[in-house]
Structures are given as structure tokens and as C-alpha cells.
Motif scaffolding. Structure first.
Motif, PDB file in Angstrom:
ATOM      1  N   THR A 161       0.830  -1.205   0.000  1.00 54.78           N
ATOM      2  CA  THR A 161       0.000   0.000   0.000  1.00 54.78           C
ATOM      3  C   THR A 161       0.865   1.255   0.000  1.00 54.78           C
ATOM      4  O   THR A 161       0.636   2.191  -0.768  1.00 54.78           O
ATOM      5  CB  THR A 161      -0.935   0.018   1.221  1.00 54.78           C
ATOM      6  OG1 THR A 161      -1.776  -1.132   1.200  1.00 54.78           O
ATOM      7  CG2 THR A 161      -1.807   1.269   1.224  1.00 54.78           C
ATOM      8  N   ALA A 162       1.874   1.268   0.871  1.00 57.19           N
ATOM      9  CA  ALA A 162       2.774   2.418   0.927  1.00 57.19           C
ATOM     10  C   ALA A 162       3.508   2.605  -0.396  1.00 57.19           C
ATOM     11  O   ALA A 162       3.687   3.733  -0.869  1.00 57.19           O
ATOM     12  CB  ALA A 162       3.781   2.235   2.056  1.00 57.19           C
TER      13      ALA A 162
ATOM     14  N   MET B 239       1.021   4.149  -2.930  1.00 58.29           N
ATOM     15  CA  MET B 239       0.725   5.545  -2.610  1.00 58.29           C
ATOM     16  C   MET B 239       1.917   6.459  -2.880  1.00 58.29           C
ATOM     17  O   MET B 239       1.766   7.550  -3.438  1.00 58.29           O
ATOM     18  CB  MET B 239       0.292   5.660  -1.149  1.00 58.29           C
ATOM     19  CG  MET B 239      -1.052   5.027  -0.845  1.00 58.29           C
ATOM     20  SD  MET B 239      -1.536   5.287   0.878  1.00 58.29           S
ATOM     21  CE  MET B 239      -1.714   7.068   0.919  1.00 58.29           C
TER      22      MET B 239
ATOM     23  N   TRP C  17      -5.289   7.970   4.976  1.00 60.37           N
ATOM     24  CA  TRP C  17      -4.734   7.693   3.646  1.00 60.37           C
ATOM     25  C   TRP C  17      -5.756   7.980   2.544  1.00 60.37           C
ATOM     26  O   TRP C  17      -5.388   8.417   1.457  1.00 60.37           O
ATOM     27  CB  TRP C  17      -4.265   6.243   3.579  1.00 60.37           C
ATOM     28  CG  TRP C  17      -3.062   5.972   4.422  1.00 60.37           C
ATOM     29  CD1 TRP C  17      -2.106   6.873   4.795  1.00 60.37           C
ATOM     30  CD2 TRP C  17      -2.698   4.733   5.026  1.00 60.37           C
ATOM     31  NE1 TRP C  17      -1.169   6.277   5.594  1.00 60.37           N
ATOM     32  CE2 TRP C  17      -1.488   4.966   5.754  1.00 60.37           C
ATOM     33  CE3 TRP C  17      -3.245   3.455   5.033  1.00 60.37           C
ATOM     34  CZ2 TRP C  17      -0.838   3.952   6.465  1.00 60.37           C
ATOM     35  CZ3 TRP C  17      -2.601   2.448   5.733  1.00 60.37           C
ATOM     36  CH2 TRP C  17      -1.423   2.700   6.436  1.00 60.37           C
TER      37      TRP C  17
ATOM     38  N   ASP D 260      -5.834  11.651   2.211  1.00 65.93           N
ATOM     39  CA  ASP D 260      -4.549  12.005   1.589  1.00 65.93           C
ATOM     40  C   ASP D 260      -4.633  11.912   0.065  1.00 65.93           C
ATOM     41  O   ASP D 260      -4.086  12.753  -0.660  1.00 65.93           O
ATOM     42  CB  ASP D 260      -3.466  11.056   2.110  1.00 65.93           C
ATOM     43  CG  ASP D 260      -2.078  11.454   1.653  1.00 65.93           C
ATOM     44  OD1 ASP D 260      -1.691  11.063   0.543  1.00 65.93           O
ATOM     45  OD2 ASP D 260      -1.379  12.153   2.393  1.00 65.93           O
TER      46      ASP D 260
ATOM     47  N   THR E 121      -2.359  14.777   6.964  1.00 64.90           N
ATOM     48  CA  THR E 121      -2.756  13.374   6.802  1.00 64.90           C
ATOM     49  C   THR E 121      -1.545  12.474   6.572  1.00 64.90           C
ATOM     50  O   THR E 121      -1.469  11.362   7.112  1.00 64.90           O
ATOM     51  CB  THR E 121      -3.744  13.222   5.640  1.00 64.90           C
ATOM     52  OG1 THR E 121      -3.185  13.792   4.442  1.00 64.90           O
ATOM     53  CG2 THR E 121      -5.061  13.921   5.955  1.00 64.90           C
ATOM     54  N   ALA E 122      -0.583  12.940   5.784  1.00 66.86           N
ATOM     55  CA  ALA E 122       0.601  12.118   5.503  1.00 66.86           C
ATOM     56  C   ALA E 122       1.423  11.897   6.768  1.00 66.86           C
ATOM     57  O   ALA E 122       1.861  10.775   7.053  1.00 66.86           O
ATOM     58  CB  ALA E 122       1.447  12.773   4.415  1.00 66.86           C
TER      59      ALA E 122
ATOM     60  N   GLY F 124      -0.537   9.660   9.318  1.00 68.03           N
ATOM     61  CA  GLY F 124      -0.523   8.270   8.860  1.00 68.03           C
ATOM     62  C   GLY F 124       0.835   7.624   9.062  1.00 68.03           C
ATOM     63  O   GLY F 124       0.936   6.454   9.452  1.00 68.03           O
ATOM     64  N   ASN F 125       1.890   8.374   8.817  1.00 65.76           N
ATOM     65  CA  ASN F 125       3.238   7.847   8.984  1.00 65.76           C
ATOM     66  C   ASN F 125       3.529   7.528  10.453  1.00 65.76           C
ATOM     67  O   ASN F 125       4.116   6.484  10.771  1.00 65.76           O
ATOM     68  CB  ASN F 125       4.255   8.856   8.454  1.00 65.76           C
ATOM     69  CG  ASN F 125       5.671   8.327   8.485  1.00 65.76           C
ATOM     70  OD1 ASN F 125       5.943   7.240   7.989  1.00 65.76           O
ATOM     71  ND2 ASN F 125       6.574   9.088   9.078  1.00 65.76           N
TER      72      ASN F 125
ATOM     73  N   SER G 284      -4.147   5.432  -6.058  1.00 71.65           N
ATOM     74  CA  SER G 284      -3.981   5.481  -4.602  1.00 71.65           C
ATOM     75  C   SER G 284      -5.223   4.944  -3.898  1.00 71.65           C
ATOM     76  O   SER G 284      -5.117   4.157  -2.943  1.00 71.65           O
ATOM     77  CB  SER G 284      -3.704   6.916  -4.147  1.00 71.65           C
ATOM     78  OG  SER G 284      -2.435   7.348  -4.553  1.00 71.65           O
TER      79      SER G 284
ATOM     80  N   MET H 280      -6.635   1.279  -1.095  1.00 75.54           N
ATOM     81  CA  MET H 280      -7.230   1.364   0.236  1.00 75.54           C
ATOM     82  C   MET H 280      -7.861   0.064   0.720  1.00 75.54           C
ATOM     83  O   MET H 280      -7.727  -0.289   1.901  1.00 75.54           O
ATOM     84  CB  MET H 280      -8.249   2.509   0.275  1.00 75.54           C
ATOM     85  CG  MET H 280      -7.626   3.908   0.211  1.00 75.54           C
ATOM     86  SD  MET H 280      -6.359   4.195   1.472  1.00 75.54           S
ATOM     87  CE  MET H 280      -4.863   3.954   0.498  1.00 75.54           C
TER      88      MET H 280
END
Length: 399
Positions: free
Chosen positions: A219-220, A223, A287, A290, A316-317, A320-321, A379, A383
Motif C-alpha cells: 500500500t505504501a 501511494m 490515507w 490524503d 494526513t501524511a 498516517g506515517n 492510490s 485502500m
């Protein structure tokens, strides 16, 4: 969160301020040495190439040795290298090959330092405090890299070019000293004696066998690749008389400050949001937002929409991180944390150069809106994978 974390936070703040000065100042110095675009672009390549070459080895070494000691050594190596570069500038002996060599050394040290930093934190704070601790570290990184480091670099280049390397050298030395104030042991309780290649394979096998971590890494990767494609050509959409938005260069520069402000806010609120709404639900929501927010300056091509996008995207980034890093630190066994984290980051960040290249190619052939809408769509398609990964809490994996 205790004495050890305070010293780690101080070290992180000092080191990231040095990073911000160096990353902004090196390209500014490069254009005084050459006007060849290909040579100038090599500065960015030299900074990021060590991640592709050394990430897996850095993870394996972090699982074998004293993680704090690795961070101290890498900080001191960077301090010494930069002190030498400051002397070269003062003696008018600077050259492009010398600058690129420095950036390769600094980039390699960053790989080992950052990999060890993500593994040392769970040994310095309790698991229930990881969210708050990561939030403060991300905020410190953002302040150093974006708010303070960049303007300081511009000032130093104009005032005294030798200080462009001398100041970060002192900051890296200070970061090393702060780490020495941490109490406790930072070597994994179980240390492998197998060949390094076998250790790397063990980390990769754990990642591929752990459905949760594997799917989050994919997923990462999706994105970040999409974001890289979007951002690689967004300046053409936003800046200039012929652009859709018509921002000036100075107005566009403010976007980075707005994005950093959002990142600091998001990093500090992340743990609170997760505690209130649930960790998995919060991550997927962040995400999703984002991705969706990137449509705003495409559908509403105005200067205010760009600033709103920057603020929301930063928040958001960063949030999420913070949550996904804390999540990995809790579920991955301590003796594998370095190797699995490095493999995760290789998958998560490895597509960035490809995304940038695809963004430019698709933009030239089909137009910028196709890049933007396509990046958002891809992206969002990732999800369900993230939601499935977080709903399926991974069991320990035999390695």
C-alpha cells in the motif's frame, strides 16, 4: 517518557536541522560549481542512491549490534566529513566530484542512522507511548528539515559558504553527544550469528509471510509512487503565466511552509485520533483523505485551494506515517525490527523514482490532468488492501 527519550528527541532535532541545511544548501552550492543540469541533478541521485543500495544491509546490522552506537558512529562520520568539506570550501578547493562524494557518504550514514533510529525507539519508551513518541520525533524532523534548515542554508550560502558545511558538522556532533546521554542497553536480546545474506533473507521472509506488514508495505509503495508522479509535474500546473493556477515562484514556495505546518499538526494529533477512533480505521481514513485532497487543486485551480491542499496533505501524511511506524514497532519482533523495517521501506519508497519518471512521460503524452486523476485513482484502489491488512492482525511468522 523518560530521560532516554528526551536525549533521543534532542539528538533527532539536532541531526534533522543539519539534514535540512545540507539538503537545501548542497544544490545551491552545486549551481555555483556547474550549470550543467545533468551534473546538478546528480546531487539528488547521490543523496537517495544509498537507500536502494544499503537499506537491507543497514537493517541486518541494526539487528546485530548496539543500535545507539550505530547512530553515534554515523553522526560522527557525517560531522568529520562535513568538517573536511568546510575546510575545502575555505581553501577554495571545492569541486563537483568532491561534493558528490560527500553526499554519498552523508546519504549512506543516513540510511544506517534512520534504520537504527526506528529500532531504538521501542527500546527507549514503553509500547503504549510509541504513538506519542513517534509524533514528537516526526514534528522535530519536520521543523528541522522544512522550517529551519532550508532558510538557514540560504543564509549561510550567501554569508559564508564554508559555514554551509561547518554548521551541520557541529549539529551532527551535538546529535552524537545527546545520544550518549541515553541510559540502558540498545542491543537486541537475541543476536544472529548467521551470515549477513542469510539475515537479510530472514527479514524478507518475515515481511512476505506476515500478511499485515506485507500488505501495508505494498500500500505504501503504491501511494508513494502515485504521489511522486503527481508532485513531479504539479509545478507545471501551478506556477507560471501559462499554468492553470498562475502562482508565482514565491507563492509556490509558501506551499512548503504550509505543508510543514500541517505535518507538525498531524504528527502531534495522530496518537490522540487513533485512541479515539481506532488505529486501523484512523490510518485508512487518513490515507483516503490524503489521496482525495489531491483532486482539489485540479477541480478548483486557485491559489487558496493549493494552500488548503498543502495543509491537509501535510497533516494526513504525517499522521498516517506516525501511526504505521508505531504499529510496525509494536508487532514486529525486536530481533527482526531492523531487517523488516528496512525491507518495508525499500518496498514503500523504491517506486518513487519510477513514479516521477512516469508522471513526466504521461504528462507529456496525455496531459497533466490525466497524471493527477490517475495518481489519485490508483492510490484509492490500494485502500481496500490497507483495510484488509489492518483488519487481519498478523500472527507471528516462522522464520
Amino acid at each position: 517518557m523518560g530521560r532516554s527519550f528526551r536525549y533521543l528527541l534532542a539528538s533527532t532535532t539536532s541531526a534533522n536541522l543539519a539534514d535540512g541545511v545540507l539538503l537545501t544548501g548542497a544544490p545551491l552550492l552545486a549551481i555555483t560549481l556547474t550549470r550543467d543540469p545533468a551534473l546538478v541533478s546528480l546531487a539528488g541521485v547521490a543523496t537517495t542512491l544509498p537507500w536502494l543500495l544499503l537499506a537491507l544491509h543497514a537493517g541486518a546490522l541494526a539487528d546485530r549490534g548496539d543500535r545507539r552506537r550505530i547512530m553515534v558512529i554515523t553522526a560522527l562520520v557525517r560531522a568529520l566529513a562535513l568538517a573536511g568539506m568546510a575546510a575545502a570550501v575555505a581553501m577554495d578547493a571545492m569541486s563537483m566530484p568532491l561534493l558528490l562524494a560527500l553526499l554519498l557518504v552523508a546519504g549512506a550514514c543516513e540510511v544506517f542512522n534512520d534504520t537504527s533510529a526506528q529500532t531504538v525507539l521501542p527500546m527507549a519508551v514503553a509500547k503504549q507511548s510509541l504513538g506519542r513518541a513517534n509524533g514528537r520525533l516526526v514534528a522535530a524532523e519536520t521543523i528541522g528539515n522544512n522550517f529551519v534548515g532550508a532558510p538557514v542554508a540560504g543564509f549561510l550560502v550567501a554569508l559564508a559558504p564554508a559555514a554551509l558545511f561547518g554548521a551541520p558538522a557541529l549539529l551532527y556532533a551535538a546529535a552524537a553527544l545527546c545520544l550518549l546521554g541515553m541510559r540502558g542497553a540498545y542491543r537486541p536480546a537475541t543476536v544472529s550469528t548467521a551470515p549477513l545474506r542469510q539475515d537479510i533473507a530472514t527479514g524478507l521472509r518475515y515481511l512476505m509471510g506476515n500478511r499485515t506488514v506485507r500488505d501495508l508495505a505494498v500500500t505504501a509503495g503504491v501511494m508513494n509512487t502515485c504521489s511522486s508522479a503527481y508532485l513531479s509535474v504539479f509545478v507545471l500546473w501551478a506556477v507560471g503565466e501559462g499554468s492553470a493556477i498562475g502562482m508565482t515562484a514565491s507563492q509556490y514556495g509558501v506551499v512548503m511552509a504550509v505543508l510543514a505546518a500541517g505535518a507538525i499538526t498531524g504528527s502531534l494529533l495522530a496518537d490522540r485520533l487513533a485512541r479515539r477512533f481506532g488505529e486501523g480505521r484512523t490510518m485508512v481514513t487518513l490515507w483516503t483523505v490524503d489521496g482525495l485532497v489531491l483532486l482539489l487543486p485540479v477541480l478548483v485551480p486557485t491559489i487558496p485551494s493549493v494552500y488548503v491542499t498543502g495543509l491537509l496533505l501535510g497533516a494526513t501524511a504525517a499522521a498516517g506515517n506516525v501511526l504505521v511506524v508505531s504499529f510496525r514497532q509494536r508487532i514486529i519482533p525486536e530481533e527482526l525490527l531492523g531487517r523488516v523495517n528496512s525491507a518495508y521501506r525499500l518496498i514503500g519508497m523504491g517506486g518513487n523514482p519510477l513514479g516521477a519518471a512516469l508522471g513526466g512521460l504521461v504528462g507529456a503524452v496525455a496531459g497533466l490532468p490525466v497524471v493527477f486523476v490517475g495518481a489519485v485513482a490508483l492510490s484509492l484502489m490500494a485502500m481496500p488492501l490497507a483495510a484488509r491488512a489492518l483488519a487481519h492482525r498478523a500472527e507471528p511468522v516462522a522464520v
